[in-house]
Scaffold this motif. Sequence first.
Motif, PDB file in Angstrom:
ATOM      1  N   LEU A 183       0.845  -1.206   0.000  1.00  0.00           N
ATOM      2  CA  LEU A 183       0.000   0.000   0.000  1.00  0.00           C
ATOM      3  C   LEU A 183       0.879   1.254   0.000  1.00  0.00           C
ATOM      4  O   LEU A 183       0.626   2.197  -0.761  1.00  0.00           O
ATOM      5  CB  LEU A 183      -0.921  -0.006   1.228  1.00  0.00           C
ATOM      6  N   THR A 184       1.909   1.250   0.839  1.00  0.00           N
ATOM      7  CA  THR A 184       2.799   2.416   0.897  1.00  0.00           C
ATOM      8  C   THR A 184       3.430   2.649  -0.470  1.00  0.00           C
ATOM      9  O   THR A 184       3.427   3.782  -0.984  1.00  0.00           O
ATOM     10  CB  THR A 184       3.908   2.181   1.952  1.00  0.00           C
ATOM     11  N   GLY A 185       3.935   1.577  -1.076  1.00  0.00           N
ATOM     12  CA  GLY A 185       4.585   1.701  -2.383  1.00  0.00           C
ATOM     13  C   GLY A 185       3.623   2.234  -3.438  1.00  0.00           C
ATOM     14  O   GLY A 185       3.958   3.162  -4.187  1.00  0.00           O
ATOM     15  N   ALA A 186       2.430   1.661  -3.496  1.00  0.00           N
ATOM     16  CA  ALA A 186       1.465   2.078  -4.524  1.00  0.00           C
ATOM     17  C   ALA A 186       1.089   3.545  -4.338  1.00  0.00           C
ATOM     18  O   ALA A 186       0.953   4.303  -5.303  1.00  0.00           O
ATOM     19  CB  ALA A 186       0.216   1.198  -4.448  1.00  0.00           C
ATOM     20  N   THR A 187       0.937   3.967  -3.084  1.00  0.00           N
ATOM     21  CA  THR A 187       0.537   5.359  -2.820  1.00  0.00           C
ATOM     22  C   THR A 187       1.661   6.315  -3.221  1.00  0.00           C
ATOM     23  O   THR A 187       1.421   7.321  -3.905  1.00  0.00           O
ATOM     24  CB  THR A 187       0.200   5.535  -1.325  1.00  0.00           C
ATOM     25  N   MET A 188       2.892   5.989  -2.816  1.00  0.00           N
ATOM     26  CA  MET A 188       4.017   6.880  -3.107  1.00  0.00           C
ATOM     27  C   MET A 188       4.263   6.975  -4.610  1.00  0.00           C
ATOM     28  O   MET A 188       4.702   7.998  -5.122  1.00  0.00           O
ATOM     29  CB  MET A 188       5.302   6.393  -2.413  1.00  0.00           C
ATOM     30  N   GLU A 189       3.955   5.899  -5.317  1.00  0.00           N
ATOM     31  CA  GLU A 189       4.216   5.872  -6.749  1.00  0.00           C
ATOM     32  C   GLU A 189       3.126   6.597  -7.545  1.00  0.00           C
ATOM     33  O   GLU A 189       3.406   7.339  -8.465  1.00  0.00           O
ATOM     34  CB  GLU A 189       4.261   4.406  -7.182  1.00  0.00           C
ATOM     35  N   THR A 190       1.870   6.377  -7.167  1.00  0.00           N
ATOM     36  CA  THR A 190       0.757   6.820  -8.022  1.00  0.00           C
ATOM     37  C   THR A 190       0.207   8.194  -7.640  1.00  0.00           C
ATOM     38  O   THR A 190      -0.155   8.989  -8.499  1.00  0.00           O
ATOM     39  CB  THR A 190      -0.402   5.788  -7.932  1.00  0.00           C
ATOM     40  N   TYR A 191       0.118   8.451  -6.340  1.00  0.00           N
ATOM     41  CA  TYR A 191      -0.585   9.670  -5.883  1.00  0.00           C
ATOM     42  C   TYR A 191       0.079  10.970  -6.349  1.00  0.00           C
ATOM     43  O   TYR A 191      -0.621  11.862  -6.853  1.00  0.00           O
ATOM     44  CB  TYR A 191      -0.731   9.617  -4.360  1.00  0.00           C
ATOM     45  N   PRO A 192       1.419  11.099  -6.217  1.00  0.00           N
ATOM     46  CA  PRO A 192       2.032  12.363  -6.664  1.00  0.00           C
ATOM     47  C   PRO A 192       1.762  12.636  -8.139  1.00  0.00           C
ATOM     48  O   PRO A 192       1.493  13.779  -8.521  1.00  0.00           O
ATOM     49  CB  PRO A 192       3.534  12.151  -6.404  1.00  0.00           C
ATOM     50  N   ALA A 193       1.804  11.592  -8.966  1.00  0.00           N
ATOM     51  CA  ALA A 193       1.569  11.797 -10.395  1.00  0.00           C
ATOM     52  C   ALA A 193       0.132  12.250 -10.653  1.00  0.00           C
ATOM     53  O   ALA A 193      -0.134  13.056 -11.539  1.00  0.00           O
ATOM     54  CB  ALA A 193       1.855  10.497 -11.149  1.00  0.00           C
ATOM     55  N   ARG A 194      -0.804  11.750  -9.854  1.00  0.00           N
ATOM     56  CA  ARG A 194      -2.217  12.110 -10.069  1.00  0.00           C
ATOM     57  C   ARG A 194      -2.551  13.490  -9.545  1.00  0.00           C
ATOM     58  O   ARG A 194      -3.478  14.139 -10.030  1.00  0.00           O
ATOM     59  CB  ARG A 194      -3.120  11.082  -9.371  1.00  0.00           C
ATOM     60  N   THR A 195      -1.848  13.938  -8.499  1.00  0.00           N
ATOM     61  CA  THR A 195      -2.283  15.163  -7.821  1.00  0.00           C
ATOM     62  C   THR A 195      -1.216  16.257  -7.728  1.00  0.00           C
ATOM     63  O   THR A 195      -1.527  17.387  -7.373  1.00  0.00           O
ATOM     64  CB  THR A 195      -2.693  14.839  -6.373  1.00  0.00           C
ATOM     65  N   GLY A 196       0.033  15.892  -7.970  1.00  0.00           N
ATOM     66  CA  GLY A 196       1.116  16.857  -7.764  1.00  0.00           C
ATOM     67  C   GLY A 196       1.464  17.051  -6.299  1.00  0.00           C
ATOM     68  O   GLY A 196       2.232  17.949  -5.958  1.00  0.00           O
ATOM     69  N   LEU A 197       0.914  16.233  -5.419  1.00  0.00           N
ATOM     70  CA  LEU A 197       1.162  16.385  -3.976  1.00  0.00           C
ATOM     71  C   LEU A 197       1.975  15.203  -3.453  1.00  0.00           C
ATOM     72  O   LEU A 197       1.947  14.121  -4.028  1.00  0.00           O
ATOM     73  CB  LEU A 197      -0.173  16.446  -3.219  1.00  0.00           C
ATOM     74  N   THR A 198       2.657  15.447  -2.345  1.00  0.00           N
ATOM     75  CA  THR A 198       3.430  14.373  -1.707  1.00  0.00           C
ATOM     76  C   THR A 198       2.655  13.836  -0.516  1.00  0.00           C
ATOM     77  O   THR A 198       2.357  14.589   0.412  1.00  0.00           O
ATOM     78  CB  THR A 198       4.787  14.923  -1.208  1.00  0.00           C
ATOM     79  N   PRO A 199       2.316  12.550  -0.543  1.00  0.00           N
ATOM     80  CA  PRO A 199       1.561  11.988   0.585  1.00  0.00           C
ATOM     81  C   PRO A 199       2.504  11.562   1.703  1.00  0.00           C
ATOM     82  O   PRO A 199       3.710  11.426   1.487  1.00  0.00           O
ATOM     83  CB  PRO A 199       0.913  10.750  -0.032  1.00  0.00           C
ATOM     84  N   ARG A 200       1.954  11.357   2.881  1.00  0.00           N
ATOM     85  CA  ARG A 200       2.721  10.772   3.976  1.00  0.00           C
ATOM     86  C   ARG A 200       1.927   9.565   4.464  1.00  0.00           C
ATOM     87  O   ARG A 200       0.756   9.717   4.846  1.00  0.00           O
ATOM     88  CB  ARG A 200       2.870  11.798   5.107  1.00  0.00           C
ATOM     89  N   VAL A 201       2.528   8.392   4.412  1.00  0.00           N
ATOM     90  CA  VAL A 201       1.822   7.153   4.769  1.00  0.00           C
ATOM     91  C   VAL A 201       2.415   6.620   6.063  1.00  0.00           C
ATOM     92  O   VAL A 201       3.634   6.469   6.160  1.00  0.00           O
ATOM     93  CB  VAL A 201       2.006   6.088   3.655  1.00  0.00           C
ATOM     94  N   PHE A 202       1.601   6.347   7.059  1.00  0.00           N
ATOM     95  CA  PHE A 202       2.134   5.804   8.317  1.00  0.00           C
ATOM     96  C   PHE A 202       1.077   4.967   9.026  1.00  0.00           C
ATOM     97  O   PHE A 202      -0.118   5.206   8.907  1.00  0.00           O
ATOM     98  CB  PHE A 202       2.645   6.919   9.245  1.00  0.00           C
ATOM     99  N   GLU A 203       1.577   3.991   9.764  1.00  0.00           N
ATOM    100  CA  GLU A 203       0.675   3.151  10.551  1.00  0.00           C
ATOM    101  C   GLU A 203       0.437   3.826  11.896  1.00  0.00           C
ATOM    102  O   GLU A 203       1.351   4.413  12.474  1.00  0.00           O
ATOM    103  CB  GLU A 203       1.316   1.769  10.758  1.00  0.00           C
ATOM    104  N   VAL A 204      -0.790   3.767  12.400  1.00  0.00           N
ATOM    105  CA  VAL A 204      -1.059   4.284  13.747  1.00  0.00           C
ATOM    106  C   VAL A 204      -1.469   3.128  14.651  1.00  0.00           C
ATOM    107  O   VAL A 204      -2.000   2.122  14.190  1.00  0.00           O
ATOM    108  CB  VAL A 204      -2.168   5.368  13.764  1.00  0.00           C
ATOM    109  N   ARG A 205      -1.192   3.326  15.929  1.00  0.00           N
ATOM    110  CA  ARG A 205      -1.548   2.301  16.908  1.00  0.00           C
ATOM    111  C   ARG A 205      -2.589   2.883  17.861  1.00  0.00           C
ATOM    112  O   ARG A 205      -2.409   3.986  18.378  1.00  0.00           O
ATOM    113  CB  ARG A 205      -0.277   1.908  17.663  1.00  0.00           C
ATOM    114  N   PRO A 206      -3.693   2.137  18.108  1.00  0.00           N
ATOM    115  CA  PRO A 206      -4.702   2.619  19.063  1.00  0.00           C
ATOM    116  C   PRO A 206      -4.053   2.777  20.439  1.00  0.00           C
ATOM    117  O   PRO A 206      -3.424   1.851  20.938  1.00  0.00           O
ATOM    118  CB  PRO A 206      -5.745   1.505  19.087  1.00  0.00           C
ATOM    119  N   SER A 207      -4.208   3.956  21.030  1.00  0.00           N
ATOM    120  CA  SER A 207      -3.398   4.343  22.195  1.00  0.00           C
ATOM    121  C   SER A 207      -4.260   4.868  23.331  1.00  0.00           C
ATOM    122  O   SER A 207      -5.408   5.264  23.117  1.00  0.00           O
ATOM    123  CB  SER A 207      -2.407   5.426  21.768  1.00  0.00           C
ATOM    124  N   PRO A 208      -3.685   4.909  24.542  1.00  0.00           N
ATOM    125  CA  PRO A 208      -4.436   5.436  25.687  1.00  0.00           C
ATOM    126  C   PRO A 208      -4.739   6.931  25.534  1.00  0.00           C
ATOM    127  O   PRO A 208      -4.048   7.638  24.807  1.00  0.00           O
ATOM    128  CB  PRO A 208      -3.489   5.212  26.872  1.00  0.00           C
TER     129      PRO A 208
END
Length: 396
Positions: free
Chosen positions: A358-383
């Motif tokens: 998912l990270t790879g596909a987003t970094m590869e495809t999204y900038p070309a479609r939008t001209g923007l740089t995405p940031r992809v990260f996993e979050v952990r449910p936290s207190p």
Amino acid sequence: MDADRLASALITLEPRAASDPARIRVVHAPGRVNLIGEHTDYNEGFVLPLAIDLGISIALLPTDDQRVTLTLDLTGETDGFDLDRIPPRSGGWIDYVAGTAWAMAAADLPVRGFRGVLASDLPQGAGLSSSAALELASALALSGGEEPATDRMTLARIAQRGENEHVGVACGLMDQFASAMGEDGAALLLDCRTLAHRAVPLPLDEVAIVVTDSGSTRRLDHSAYNERRAQCDAAAAAIARQQPAVRSLRDVTPAMLDAVAARLDPLLERRARHVVEENGRVLETVAALDAGNVATAGRLLSESHASLRDLFEVSSPELDALVEIAEAVPGVLGARLTGAGFGGCTIALVRREAVGRLTGATMETYPARTGLTPRVFEVRPSPGASVVTAARTTLS
Ligand code: GLA
């Protein structure tokens, strides 16, 4: 967030803190993502948010005067106010602190001055509730870095009131609730009418929650948000003329909506249909997660996005692109915008082994479609928000 480093930054700004480091407190409040249940909280419906492992921390020295002074660790910008003369909103971040102080005082909760320094690892304006995190961290700081003298649900409602009445955003309770009451490893189901809530554990060894920041800041957010809320109220009032038992969209069933649809303004019908069906999706998602059925939960997330895009109309081309890219990746179970919309972040429910894809596909495809740089990260449910520590005496 390193509590000791932040306490040291406070000592640099406020050398008198060094003479008695045991008085230094560090508090933390998390941001949140919402798994599902969008634009339902202010319609007395259901939400399923989780607090995340990113948030706002404040190192503070409680003072005996009425002065609140806060410095941003990142920029050095400093702002403040007097507790006995809380200023009207200025349009800046201090409004959230002042609004919380105002609402706490209005609820007869003790507040005191402090000198503090604030650090955040939560992207601002990205829809991860930096506002609620700031409010909850402020509430703990204004309590002298101690647990406030009330229960967490009441504290969340006080923070919401500060944002509604002082900052002027007609938000619901979801964000403050999640930041105040988050639980490790679980999402939180909240019934926004009764305030009944429970933890819904997530199978995190099997799936990850992946957030993508679209890099497009939220446009028109406050005005468009308040407008959606007004449209929901108007829809509920129109339906109530034909169905007198209806007090809010929470009371409307899909069958009821079908029965009145022909006499409803089409725009109001779309707004109402999103809310009515979204409430159903939240409960279905909880049932699916309880049964260990992550594929169904993922499908419901994607249906929620389609509804927010087509019926509630709060998506954007960038958010739609992120969701489309995610949904095409094998192992992604579902994806949607999270939070108010109009920009900000998406979340995806992803089988662990597919996170890299998912990270790879987003970094590869999204900038070309939008001209923007995405940031992809996993979050952990936290207190939820907490007093992290009375900073260590070794600091001196
Ligand atoms: C913002 C508000 C919440 C909620 C969401 C939409 O995050 O602060 O109260 O209404 O939008 O679900």
